[in-house]
Design an enzyme around this catalytic site. Structure first.
Site, mmCIF file in Angstrom:
data_model
loop_
_atom_site.group_PDB
_atom_site.id
_atom_site.type_symbol
_atom_site.label_atom_id
_atom_site.label_comp_id
_atom_site.label_asym_id
_atom_site.label_seq_id
_atom_site.Cartn_x
_atom_site.Cartn_y
_atom_site.Cartn_z
ATOM 1 C CB CYS A 1 8.470 74.977 43.665
ATOM 2 S SG CYS A 1 7.741 76.606 43.934
ATOM 3 C CB CYS B 1 8.716 79.739 46.650
ATOM 4 S SG CYS B 1 7.117 79.028 46.312
ATOM 5 C CB SER B 2 10.434 75.626 48.504
ATOM 6 O OG SER B 2 9.789 76.396 49.495
ATOM 7 C CB CYS B 3 5.025 74.910 45.712
ATOM 8 S SG CYS B 3 4.589 76.644 45.936
#
Lengths: 206, 112, 122
Positions: free
Chosen positions: A114, A117-119
């Site tokens: 991602c 962000c950090s999905c």
């Protein structure tokens, strides 16, 4: 009077975690006083999260796909419905998520990131590792995935196509690694034990 | 106006450090920040997109110098004020002592 | 990140269409297989078109349901536009002039335009 203040400051302010802990505590107190949240509610959120979101869930899904061809087809066609067969849900979070499961083959390797962000499918993979959230991983795996995979110790032959999936909040990706050779006689539970979180992200072979 | 979070394809962050210790949180405050955010979004105090927008509006040097949950805390504080849930003066001063009457810490050693 | 839920919570509304959906339900402007171009966007707020795909051409590979446009959500548009989200595949060579891999990105319909018609040329 200034002496104790300063000594307290030296002890606490010098440590970033205690500064941040104070800020967090203050914010929580204010929100609780305003009637927006309760401490018990936060405890319950954490308890459920830590008890239920783990990579063993994704590993179970993969092992089932390895032993059950019908399930494998359903998983690749509609991840949400297939994981529900095993009692897992992509709901329960803060918004509904589409689960897209992608499969590695002898000629294709998938890897998930991602960049913004950090999905990530928390419910099936558990809390994301630090490297997954790092700028180093997010910036480079879309640009030079083969190099990044080498940094994880995964060497892909040149003939294997690399497909990078840049996840977003609405769609979460999970990789089905290739079943290791020599595991034909293994039971489903034992197969699940072979699958790692890195394998489910695509930074390891399994 | 692309912001610093949008790192896909950028060079210069160096090799990936694949070390992991399996811990979900490295301090209790991180876990509480995580839970606070979940509770506030469920309560529709703000949306996930607004939360992301708040993180993305951190100044680049701040973003890069902050840990993952430190970014979350910054965003939460900002959103709590923006949504009128808390008064800005009530928040703990970054790097300072607890707010209240009397002199405050000078904020020395306020590292970023 | 930030879906903070456990694995066993009550299921929310399922996405309206998935990657296995056949063809295009009404309202979708693009179809799998179609080449699209990402607009040269640069808004001052949260958006889901990463910089590295802006202005580049890619191929729609899947439709991932209908979702509120994040740009509208953060700018307070009421109600936010509900749009199809596409998985669009880009070749590394197109993005960076090198590399043999592909990158697939989820993009809202408003970020995309059809490939301009090619001139017949000399």
């Amino acid at each position: 009077m200034s002496v104790p203040t300063r000594s307290r400051g030296q002890r606490e302010d010098g440590h970033p975690d205690s500064r941040l802990a104070r800020r967090q505590r203050r914010l929580e107190e204010l929100l609780e006083a305003a009637g927006v949240v309760t401490g018990a509610e936060l405890d319950a959120i954490l308890d459920r999260y830590l008890a239920t979101a783990k990579p063993a869930n994704g590993a179970r899904v993969v092992a089932r796909a390895w032993v059950d061809e019908g399930f494998r087809h359903r998983l690749l066609a509609d991840g949400n419905a297939a994981v529900a067969e095993l009692g897992f849900s992509m709901g329960g979070g803060i918004q509904p998520q589409l689960l897209r499961v992608v499969e590695n083959t002898p000629r294709l390797h998938n890897v998930v990131v991602c960049t913004l962000c950090s999905c990530y499918p928390l419910a099936l993979l558990g809390p994301s590792p630090s490297w997954y959230r790092s700028e180093a991983y997010r910036s480079r795996v879309v640009r030079r995935p083969r190099e990044v995979l080498e940094e994880f110790g995964l060497h892909l032959p040149g003939h294997v196509e690399v497909r990078v999936w840049d996840a977003s909040a609405e769609t979460r990706y999970m990789v089905v690694p290739r079943r290791p050779a020599g595991t034909e006689g293994m039971a489903e539970d034992a197969l699940a034990g072979l699958v790692t979180r890195r394998g489910l992200i695509g930074t390891a072979a399994v | 106006m692309t912001r610093i979070h949008d790192v896909g394809g950028m060079e210069g962050f160096g090799p990936v450090d694949p070390t992991e210790d399996g811990r979900a949180f490295h301090a209790d405050w991180e876990a509480r920040v995580f839970a606070l955010n979940t509770a506030l979004i469920r309560r529709q105090a703000y949306t996930l997109d607004e939360f992301r927008d708040a993180i993305e509006h951190l100044a680049p040097e701040r973003y890069l110098a902050s840990s993952y949950y430190e970014r979350w805390l910054e965003a939460l504080e900002g959103l709590a004020v923006k949504k009128g849930l808390v008064a800005p003066g009530d928040l703990e001063e970054e790097g300072g002592d607890a707010p209240g009457p009397g002199p405050r810490g000078s904020g020395e050693g306020r590292g970023r | 990140m930030k879906d903070e839920g456990g694995a066993t919570g009550r299921a929310l509304e399922p996405p309206r269409s998935g990657p296995g959906a056949e063809g295009s339900p009404p309202g979708e402007r693009f179809r799998p297989g179609e080449t699209v171009v990402v607009k040269a966007l640069d808004p001052p707020h949260h958006t889901r078109a990463p910089r590295y795909v802006r202005g580049h051409r890619g191929v729609v590979v899947e439709v991932h349901g209908v979702h509120p446009r994040p740009d509208d959500v953060v700018t307070g548009a009421h109600p936010p536009a509900m749009e199809p989200v596409y998985a669009v595949r880009f070749s590394a060579a197109d993005l960076w002039g090198e590399g043999d891999h592909s990158v697939t990105v989820n993009l809202w319909e408003a970020y995309l335009e059809p490939l301009p018609l090619q001139g017949t040329g000399p």
